[in-house]
Design a protein around this motif. Structure first.
Motif, PDB file in Angstrom:
ATOM      1  N   UNK A   1       9.091  -7.781   7.551  1.00  0.00           N
ATOM      2  CA  UNK A   1       7.958  -8.289   6.664  1.00  0.00           C
ATOM      3  C   UNK A   1       7.260  -6.832   6.203  1.00  0.00           C
ATOM      4  N   UNK A   2       6.083  -7.256   5.675  1.00  0.00           N
ATOM      5  CA  UNK A   2       5.066  -6.111   5.118  1.00  0.00           C
ATOM      6  C   UNK A   2       4.262  -5.538   6.139  1.00  0.00           C
ATOM      7  N   UNK A   3       4.159  -4.440   6.067  1.00  0.00           N
ATOM      8  CA  UNK A   3       3.216  -3.461   6.895  1.00  0.00           C
ATOM      9  C   UNK A   3       2.284  -2.717   6.119  1.00  0.00           C
ATOM     10  N   UNK A   4       0.792  -2.499   6.961  1.00  0.00           N
ATOM     11  CA  UNK A   4       0.061  -1.522   6.346  1.00  0.00           C
ATOM     12  C   UNK A   4      -0.221  -0.830   7.544  1.00  0.00           C
TER      13      UNK A   4
ATOM     14  N   UNK B   1      11.617  -4.290   7.115  1.00  0.00           N
ATOM     15  CA  UNK B   1      10.480  -4.326   6.363  1.00  0.00           C
ATOM     16  C   UNK B   1      10.712  -4.549   4.980  1.00  0.00           C
ATOM     17  N   UNK B   2       9.668  -5.211   4.160  1.00  0.00           N
ATOM     18  CA  UNK B   2       9.870  -5.571   3.002  1.00  0.00           C
ATOM     19  C   UNK B   2       8.826  -4.764   2.033  1.00  0.00           C
ATOM     20  N   UNK B   3       7.801  -4.087   2.877  1.00  0.00           N
ATOM     21  CA  UNK B   3       7.014  -3.240   2.093  1.00  0.00           C
ATOM     22  C   UNK B   3       6.026  -2.428   3.115  1.00  0.00           C
ATOM     23  N   UNK B   4       5.828  -1.281   2.992  1.00  0.00           N
ATOM     24  CA  UNK B   4       4.906  -0.485   3.754  1.00  0.00           C
ATOM     25  C   UNK B   4       4.104   0.578   3.196  1.00  0.00           C
ATOM     26  N   UNK B   5       2.954   0.841   3.659  1.00  0.00           N
ATOM     27  CA  UNK B   5       2.089   1.983   3.026  1.00  0.00           C
ATOM     28  C   UNK B   5       1.894   3.076   4.226  1.00  0.00           C
ATOM     29  N   UNK B   6       2.589   2.846   5.104  1.00  0.00           N
ATOM     30  CA  UNK B   6       2.301   3.888   6.306  1.00  0.00           C
ATOM     31  C   UNK B   6       2.857   5.213   6.126  1.00  0.00           C
ATOM     32  N   UNK B   7       1.862   6.054   6.814  1.00  0.00           N
ATOM     33  CA  UNK B   7       2.371   7.404   6.752  1.00  0.00           C
ATOM     34  C   UNK B   7       2.120   7.885   8.083  1.00  0.00           C
ATOM     35  N   UNK B   8       2.851   9.108   8.445  1.00  0.00           N
ATOM     36  CA  UNK B   8       2.662   9.653   9.898  1.00  0.00           C
ATOM     37  C   UNK B   8       1.039  10.465   9.839  1.00  0.00           C
ATOM     38  N   UNK B   9       0.420  10.030  10.865  1.00  0.00           N
ATOM     39  CA  UNK B   9      -1.123  10.582  10.721  1.00  0.00           C
ATOM     40  C   UNK B   9      -1.312  11.237  11.988  1.00  0.00           C
ATOM     41  N   UNK B  10      -2.236  11.868  12.495  1.00  0.00           N
ATOM     42  CA  UNK B  10      -2.904  12.421  13.832  1.00  0.00           C
ATOM     43  C   UNK B  10      -2.655  11.348  14.926  1.00  0.00           C
ATOM     44  N   UNK B  11      -3.061  10.003  14.349  1.00  0.00           N
ATOM     45  CA  UNK B  11      -2.938   9.013  15.593  1.00  0.00           C
ATOM     46  C   UNK B  11      -1.526   8.702  15.785  1.00  0.00           C
TER      47      UNK B  11
ATOM     48  N   UNK C   1       7.693   4.722   0.768  1.00  0.00           N
ATOM     49  CA  UNK C   1       7.217   5.873  -0.224  1.00  0.00           C
ATOM     50  C   UNK C   1       6.652   7.050   0.586  1.00  0.00           C
ATOM     51  N   UNK C   2       6.405   7.215   2.060  1.00  0.00           N
ATOM     52  CA  UNK C   2       6.067   8.297   2.659  1.00  0.00           C
ATOM     53  C   UNK C   2       7.323   8.854   3.232  1.00  0.00           C
ATOM     54  N   UNK C   3       8.269   8.689   2.805  1.00  0.00           N
ATOM     55  CA  UNK C   3       9.389   9.419   3.507  1.00  0.00           C
ATOM     56  C   UNK C   3       9.608  10.741   3.310  1.00  0.00           C
TER      57      UNK C   3
END
Length: 137
Positions: free
Chosen positions: A29-32, A62-72, A97-99
């Motif tokens: 599914x979708x992930x934020x 995953x159908x959509x994501x806005x995730x990026x690698x962060x310090x967390x 998008x954050x690939x």
């Protein structure tokens, strides 16, 4: 392939693959950033209860994501390493998008080893070639 279901929640299923002695994590599914963090914390909880050296981390559903690698994210990976993870095969979402920024970071990670893939078969084969020794706590 014998999979034992460990966790089934919206957006995430975690199973233990007895044949390969690793966790199979299937994101759907979708992930934020919020849902991704919740799923990552669920993965960490499973790792603490059932340490394994390898994870096949499948984002292909995953159908959509806005995730990026962060310090967390990097801190979470360190926690996963401390729980026993040594190798993470990460299959990217079809649209991620954050690939580029993620790949730039992933190549420098040492503990655990993270390798990224576009398909399950290539990730599966890479993970099978890695040592499966689980460190004792």
């Amino acid at each position: 392939m014998q999979l034992e279901l460990i966790l089934d929640q919206p957006g995430l299923t975690i199973s233990y693959d007895h044949d390969n002695e690793w966790l199979y994590v299937n994101w759907q599914g979708a992930h934020d950033p919020v849902s991704s963090r919740q799923c990552c914390l669920a993965m960490l909880e499973v790792m603490r209860r059932r340490p394994t050296a390898k994870i096949l981390n499948d984002n292909s559903n995953i159908t959509s994501t806005t995730v990026k690698l962060t310090e967390w994210s990097l801190s979470w990976l360190q926690d996963m390493y401390e729980a026993g993870l040594r190798y993470l095969a990460w299959i990217y979402a079809p649209v991620f998008p954050g690939r580029n920024s993620t790949e730039a970071i992933v190549q420098y990670l040492e503990r655990p080893t993270v390798a990224s893939f576009d398909d399950v078969a290539t990730a599966f084969n890479w993970l099978r070639r890695q040592s499966s020794t689980v460190p004792r706590q």
